[in-house]
Motif scaffolding. Structure first.
Motif, PDB file in Angstrom:
ATOM      1  N   LYS A  59      -8.004  -3.022  15.133  1.00  0.00           N
ATOM      2  CA  LYS A  59      -7.396  -1.709  14.948  1.00  0.00           C
ATOM      3  C   LYS A  59      -5.945  -1.740  15.404  1.00  0.00           C
ATOM      4  O   LYS A  59      -5.540  -2.564  16.228  1.00  0.00           O
ATOM      5  N   PHE A  60      -5.158  -0.817  14.855  1.00  0.00           N
ATOM      6  CA  PHE A  60      -3.788  -0.590  15.307  1.00  0.00           C
ATOM      7  C   PHE A  60      -3.643   0.908  15.505  1.00  0.00           C
ATOM      8  O   PHE A  60      -3.721   1.675  14.544  1.00  0.00           O
ATOM      9  N   LEU A  61      -3.485   1.309  16.752  1.00  0.00           N
ATOM     10  CA  LEU A  61      -3.478   2.728  17.118  1.00  0.00           C
ATOM     11  C   LEU A  61      -4.801   3.355  16.659  1.00  0.00           C
ATOM     12  O   LEU A  61      -5.850   2.907  17.081  1.00  0.00           O
ATOM     13  N   VAL A  62      -4.752   4.359  15.765  1.00  0.00           N
ATOM     14  CA  VAL A  62      -5.993   5.012  15.318  1.00  0.00           C
ATOM     15  C   VAL A  62      -6.443   4.475  13.962  1.00  0.00           C
ATOM     16  O   VAL A  62      -7.353   5.017  13.342  1.00  0.00           O
ATOM     17  N   PHE A  63      -5.828   3.387  13.510  1.00  0.00           N
ATOM     18  CA  PHE A  63      -6.115   2.854  12.178  1.00  0.00           C
ATOM     19  C   PHE A  63      -6.868   1.528  12.250  1.00  0.00           C
ATOM     20  O   PHE A  63      -6.530   0.660  13.048  1.00  0.00           O
ATOM     21  N   ASN A  64      -7.869   1.396  11.400  1.00  0.00           N
ATOM     22  CA  ASN A  64      -8.552   0.120  11.234  1.00  0.00           C
ATOM     23  C   ASN A  64      -7.769  -0.692  10.211  1.00  0.00           C
ATOM     24  O   ASN A  64      -7.497  -0.210   9.110  1.00  0.00           O
ATOM     25  N   LEU A  65      -7.420  -1.919  10.548  1.00  0.00           N
ATOM     26  CA  LEU A  65      -6.552  -2.720   9.682  1.00  0.00           C
ATOM     27  C   LEU A  65      -7.170  -3.025   8.327  1.00  0.00           C
ATOM     28  O   LEU A  65      -6.453  -3.293   7.360  1.00  0.00           O
ATOM     29  N   GLY A  66      -8.485  -3.006   8.247  1.00  0.00           N
ATOM     30  CA  GLY A  66      -9.139  -3.305   6.972  1.00  0.00           C
ATOM     31  C   GLY A  66      -9.491  -2.084   6.154  1.00  0.00           C
ATOM     32  O   GLY A  66     -10.007  -2.193   5.044  1.00  0.00           O
ATOM     33  N   THR A  67      -9.192  -0.906   6.680  1.00  0.00           N
ATOM     34  CA  THR A  67      -9.539   0.349   6.004  1.00  0.00           C
ATOM     35  C   THR A  67      -8.366   0.872   5.188  1.00  0.00           C
ATOM     36  O   THR A  67      -7.226   0.841   5.645  1.00  0.00           O
ATOM     37  N   THR A  68      -8.649   1.350   4.000  1.00  0.00           N
ATOM     38  CA  THR A  68      -7.607   1.958   3.165  1.00  0.00           C
ATOM     39  C   THR A  68      -7.467   3.434   3.541  1.00  0.00           C
ATOM     40  O   THR A  68      -8.407   4.034   4.089  1.00  0.00           O
ATOM     41  N   PRO A  69      -6.322   4.036   3.261  1.00  0.00           N
ATOM     42  CA  PRO A  69      -6.156   5.467   3.553  1.00  0.00           C
ATOM     43  C   PRO A  69      -7.232   6.331   2.897  1.00  0.00           C
ATOM     44  O   PRO A  69      -7.694   7.310   3.492  1.00  0.00           O
ATOM     45  N   LEU A  70      -7.619   5.969   1.677  1.00  0.00           N
ATOM     46  CA  LEU A  70      -8.643   6.751   0.987  1.00  0.00           C
ATOM     47  C   LEU A  70      -9.967   6.685   1.729  1.00  0.00           C
ATOM     48  O   LEU A  70     -10.634   7.710   1.931  1.00  0.00           O
ATOM     49  N   GLU A  71     -10.350   5.483   2.158  1.00  0.00           N
ATOM     50  CA  GLU A  71     -11.597   5.321   2.915  1.00  0.00           C
ATOM     51  C   GLU A  71     -11.508   6.053   4.249  1.00  0.00           C
ATOM     52  O   GLU A  71     -12.477   6.698   4.677  1.00  0.00           O
ATOM     53  N   GLY A  72     -10.364   5.948   4.899  1.00  0.00           N
ATOM     54  CA  GLY A  72     -10.198   6.596   6.190  1.00  0.00           C
ATOM     55  C   GLY A  72     -10.289   8.111   6.105  1.00  0.00           C
ATOM     56  O   GLY A  72     -10.961   8.755   6.914  1.00  0.00           O
ATOM     57  N   ILE A 101       0.448   5.869  -5.985  1.00  0.00           N
ATOM     58  CA  ILE A 101      -0.964   5.897  -6.372  1.00  0.00           C
ATOM     59  C   ILE A 101      -1.756   4.800  -5.670  1.00  0.00           C
ATOM     60  O   ILE A 101      -2.812   5.046  -5.093  1.00  0.00           O
ATOM     61  N   ILE A 102      -1.202   3.560  -5.686  1.00  0.00           N
ATOM     62  CA  ILE A 102      -1.957   2.455  -5.087  1.00  0.00           C
ATOM     63  C   ILE A 102      -1.905   2.491  -3.559  1.00  0.00           C
ATOM     64  O   ILE A 102      -2.676   1.783  -2.908  1.00  0.00           O
ATOM     65  N   SER A 103      -1.015   3.312  -2.990  1.00  0.00           N
ATOM     66  CA  SER A 103      -0.931   3.385  -1.528  1.00  0.00           C
ATOM     67  C   SER A 103      -2.250   3.854  -0.918  1.00  0.00           C
ATOM     68  O   SER A 103      -2.567   3.507   0.224  1.00  0.00           O
ATOM     69  N   PHE A 104      -3.023   4.614  -1.677  1.00  0.00           N
ATOM     70  CA  PHE A 104      -4.309   5.104  -1.174  1.00  0.00           C
ATOM     71  C   PHE A 104      -5.345   3.981  -1.064  1.00  0.00           C
ATOM     72  O   PHE A 104      -6.313   4.109  -0.320  1.00  0.00           O
ATOM     73  N   SER A 105      -5.131   2.879  -1.805  1.00  0.00           N
ATOM     74  CA  SER A 105      -6.106   1.788  -1.806  1.00  0.00           C
ATOM     75  C   SER A 105      -5.598   0.523  -1.124  1.00  0.00           C
ATOM     76  O   SER A 105      -6.256  -0.512  -1.174  1.00  0.00           O
ATOM     77  N   LEU A 106      -4.438   0.614  -0.463  1.00  0.00           N
ATOM     78  CA  LEU A 106      -3.909  -0.543   0.266  1.00  0.00           C
ATOM     79  C   LEU A 106      -4.524  -0.595   1.666  1.00  0.00           C
ATOM     80  O   LEU A 106      -4.493   0.403   2.394  1.00  0.00           O
ATOM     81  N   PRO A 107      -5.075  -1.737   2.084  1.00  0.00           N
ATOM     82  CA  PRO A 107      -5.547  -1.860   3.465  1.00  0.00           C
ATOM     83  C   PRO A 107      -4.392  -1.597   4.436  1.00  0.00           C
ATOM     84  O   PRO A 107      -3.235  -1.886   4.134  1.00  0.00           O
ATOM     85  N   THR A 108      -4.708  -1.049   5.578  1.00  0.00           N
ATOM     86  CA  THR A 108      -3.675  -0.707   6.549  1.00  0.00           C
ATOM     87  C   THR A 108      -2.820  -1.911   6.921  1.00  0.00           C
ATOM     88  O   THR A 108      -1.612  -1.785   7.137  1.00  0.00           O
ATOM     89  N   SER A 109      -3.433  -3.106   6.990  1.00  0.00           N
ATOM     90  CA  SER A 109      -2.693  -4.316   7.348  1.00  0.00           C
ATOM     91  C   SER A 109      -1.557  -4.579   6.364  1.00  0.00           C
ATOM     92  O   SER A 109      -0.440  -4.923   6.759  1.00  0.00           O
ATOM     93  N   ILE A 110      -1.833  -4.410   5.066  1.00  0.00           N
ATOM     94  CA  ILE A 110      -0.807  -4.606   4.041  1.00  0.00           C
ATOM     95  C   ILE A 110       0.198  -3.456   4.078  1.00  0.00           C
ATOM     96  O   ILE A 110       1.399  -3.656   3.893  1.00  0.00           O
ATOM     97  N   ALA A 111      -0.299  -2.252   4.320  1.00  0.00           N
ATOM     98  CA  ALA A 111       0.578  -1.074   4.372  1.00  0.00           C
ATOM     99  C   ALA A 111       1.620  -1.210   5.484  1.00  0.00           C
ATOM    100  O   ALA A 111       2.781  -0.838   5.309  1.00  0.00           O
ATOM    101  N   LEU A 112       1.213  -1.759   6.627  1.00  0.00           N
ATOM    102  CA  LEU A 112       2.143  -1.925   7.741  1.00  0.00           C
ATOM    103  C   LEU A 112       3.286  -2.859   7.363  1.00  0.00           C
ATOM    104  O   LEU A 112       4.454  -2.600   7.691  1.00  0.00           O
ATOM    105  N   TYR A 113       2.946  -3.941   6.669  1.00  0.00           N
ATOM    106  CA  TYR A 113       3.988  -4.874   6.219  1.00  0.00           C
ATOM    107  C   TYR A 113       4.944  -4.180   5.251  1.00  0.00           C
ATOM    108  O   TYR A 113       6.160  -4.325   5.361  1.00  0.00           O
ATOM    109  N   TRP A 114       4.385  -3.421   4.316  1.00  0.00           N
ATOM    110  CA  TRP A 114       5.201  -2.757   3.300  1.00  0.00           C
ATOM    111  C   TRP A 114       6.175  -1.766   3.938  1.00  0.00           C
ATOM    112  O   TRP A 114       7.349  -1.703   3.582  1.00  0.00           O
TER     113      TRP A 114
END
Length: 302
Positions: free
Chosen positions: A206-219, A270-283
């Motif tokens: 996890k990073f803060l309140v986010f699971n690195l493998g979870t997408t925003p949509l899933e969260g 649109i795809i930001s909702f399906s990006l895992p948090t780990s990839i989103a952090l890099y972006w």
């Protein structure tokens, strides 16, 4: 030199590996879930370990011979081709080592994203400067177009080409060097994506309140609406990054650039909702670095 760069890029694309996956049904039998089949190291959680052991026949690697993710080495698994051995594994190893040091894989991903942009800063700075110089040269280029409008004979075209090169020289424009950054950042980006996807540990923590493998949509479906911040940051970073790129002084070029930018912003939104948090952090970090860099360059402080 230019030919060597093109050949190198073609070679990288040709030899690029990709993340392979296998699918299994969830416990309720109603849904299916995908897992990476060519992982570089063993997952940390016992639940995920059991899944890989039970589906070892679907893996492209020998599970028992894989090291723990915290013990991954640059040469773990031996040589696996130019792409994986020279780019993906070293990048994954660096993220893991930094993660072990700072005690956070999420923070490590952000740090490596920042370092990659910092390493490429000379090229990205040159690319930005080329865009700024092109904007300054646009008036001369427009005059040149009007001068040779309707003249398509060989002599006129040669004269036009020569005058255009003089304009480029006057404004210190090198089209090839300006495009070099755009060409080189793609293989680095794909190498980063593959390095993250093929290391299970990057999706388990996890990073803060986010699971690195979870997408925003899933969260958000699970009731954690903090993931909306991830989406907003991705969209904001993408928007301002493309906004800074739109430097053309030519009306037609500006319209084309705006159309392309709008398409990319909508697509990434649109795809930001399906990006895992780990990839989103890099972006977010990567584009954030670019935005700040471009603003500083435009103010003439670099």
């Amino acid at each position: 030199m230019k030919k060597k760069i093109v050949i190198l890029l073609l070679l990288l694309v040709t030899l690029t590996g990709c993340t392979k996956r296998f699918t299994i049904e969830t416990d309720d039998g109603k849904n299916k879930k995908q897992y990476v089949s060519n992982i570089l190291c063993k997952p940390q959680s016992k639940e995920l370990q059991q899944i890989y052991i039970e589906n070892s026949d679907k893996l492209l690697v020998e599970y028992e011979k894989l090291p723990k993710c915290s013990k991954l080495k640059i040469n773990s698994g031996g040589y696996e081709g130019l792409w994986t051995s020279v780019f993906v594994k070293p990048l994954a190893w660096i993220i893991i080592k930094i993660g072990n040091f700072v005690k956070s894989n999420g923070l490590a991903i952000m740090i490596v994203g920042f370092l990659l942009r910092a390493i490429m800063f000379p090229l990205s700075k040159k690319s930005t400067n080329m865009s700024e110089n092109m904007k300054k040269a646009q008036k001369d280029l427009d005059n040149l177009e009007r001068k040779y409008k309707g003249k398509e004979d060989k002599e006129s075209m040669m004269a036009k080409s020569q005058e255009m090169m003089l304009i480029y020289k006057k404004h210190n424009i090198s089209p090839m060097s300006g495009c070099l950054f755009a060409f080189l950042q793609l293989p680095i980006f794909f190498a980063f994506l593959e390095a993250v996807y093929r290391v299970p540990a990057f999706f388990e923590n996890k990073f803060l309140v986010f699971n690195l493998g979870t997408t925003p949509l899933e969260g958000m479906r699970a009731g954690n609406y903090w993931y909306a911040i991830i989406v907003l940051l991705i969209i904001g970073a993408t928007y301002f990054s493309f906004k800074n790129m739109n430097n053309s002084g030519n009306t037609d070029q500006a319209k084309q650039m705006k159309m392309m930018s709008t398409f990319m912003i909508v697509f990434i939104s649109i795809i930001s909702f399906s990006l895992p948090t780990s990839i989103a952090l890099y972006w977010i970090v990567s584009n954030g670095f670019t935005i700040i860099q471009n603003l500083i360059i435009k103010k003439g402080k670099l």
